[in-house]
Design a protein around this motif. Structure first.
Motif, PDB file in Angstrom:
ATOM      1  N   GLY A  35       0.451   6.315  -4.271  1.00 37.29           N
ATOM      2  CA  GLY A  35      -0.167   5.973  -3.001  1.00 37.29           C
ATOM      3  C   GLY A  35      -0.185   4.483  -2.763  1.00 37.29           C
ATOM      4  N   PHE A  37      -2.872   1.450  -1.342  1.00 35.01           N
ATOM      5  CA  PHE A  37      -4.176   0.954  -0.938  1.00 35.01           C
ATOM      6  C   PHE A  37      -3.957  -0.380  -0.228  1.00 35.01           C
ATOM      7  N   LEU A  47      -7.806   3.438   0.380  1.00 37.05           N
ATOM      8  CA  LEU A  47      -6.588   4.240   0.244  1.00 37.05           C
ATOM      9  C   LEU A  47      -6.082   4.567   1.642  1.00 37.05           C
ATOM     10  N   ASP A  50      -1.099   8.566   0.635  1.00 34.15           N
ATOM     11  CA  ASP A  50      -0.712   9.068  -0.665  1.00 34.15           C
ATOM     12  C   ASP A  50       0.366  10.124  -0.502  1.00 34.15           C
ATOM     13  N   SER A 107      -5.874  10.097  -5.677  1.00 32.35           N
ATOM     14  CA  SER A 107      -7.077   9.976  -4.873  1.00 32.35           C
ATOM     15  C   SER A 107      -7.796   8.714  -5.304  1.00 32.35           C
ATOM     16  N   THR A 108      -8.909   8.435  -4.676  1.00 36.79           N
ATOM     17  CA  THR A 108      -9.647   7.216  -5.021  1.00 36.79           C
ATOM     18  C   THR A 108     -10.291   7.296  -6.395  1.00 36.79           C
ATOM     19  N   VAL A 111      -7.064   6.912  -9.961  1.00 41.43           N
ATOM     20  CA  VAL A 111      -6.043   5.869 -10.082  1.00 41.43           C
ATOM     21  C   VAL A 111      -5.912   5.448 -11.537  1.00 41.43           C
ATOM     22  N   TRP A 114      -2.160   0.084 -11.231  1.00 42.72           N
ATOM     23  CA  TRP A 114      -2.056  -0.647  -9.970  1.00 42.72           C
ATOM     24  C   TRP A 114      -0.834  -1.561  -9.970  1.00 42.72           C
TER      25      TRP A 114
END
Length: 124
Positions: A35, A37, A47, A50, A107-108, A111, A114
């Motif tokens: 996804g 962000f 977010l 995704d 989803s939030t 994760v 990053w």
């Protein structure tokens, strides 16, 4: 663990388009959801899009729906974010992210890794 190389950010004018890319390495790319962000100055990271492990399902935040498109190429280990009709409120640092473990959707709360972030600035 997944390592990312993000590219494609920059300074554009309102109404222009940009495409962000995020090349991944370190885990089998097709095994997890991905996804994008973004985080604007003084705001929380949100977010915005995704995509499932196979590219078959996507979701978008209301703020970008109809303007942004997320896609992935599992053969190239890369996820993309095509951004059209950019607005000044889209100005932010954009981060790609991978779901941890075997989560097929991001989803939030799941994760795992990053990207380093890429700046997108939209001038009006």
């Amino acid at each position: 663990q997944v390592q990312f190389v993000e590219s494609g950010g920059g300074l554009v004018q309102a109404g222009d388009s940009l495409r962000l890319s995020c090349a991944a390495s370190g885990r089998t790319f097709s095994n997890y959801g991905m996804g994008w962000f973004r985080q604007a100055t003084g705001k929380e990271r949100e977010l915005i899009a995704d995509i499932s492990w196979d590219g078959g399902r996507t979701t978008y935040a209301d703020s970008v729906k109809g303007r942004f498109t997320i896609s992935r190429d599992n053969a190239k280990n890369t996820v993309y974010l095509q951004m059209n009709s950019l607005k000044s409120e889209d100005t932010a640092v954009y981060y790609c992210a991978a779901a941890r473990g075997a989560y097929l959707r991001l989803s939030t709360v799941n994760v795992g890794d990053w990207g380093q972030g890429t700046q997108v600035t939209v001038s009006s």
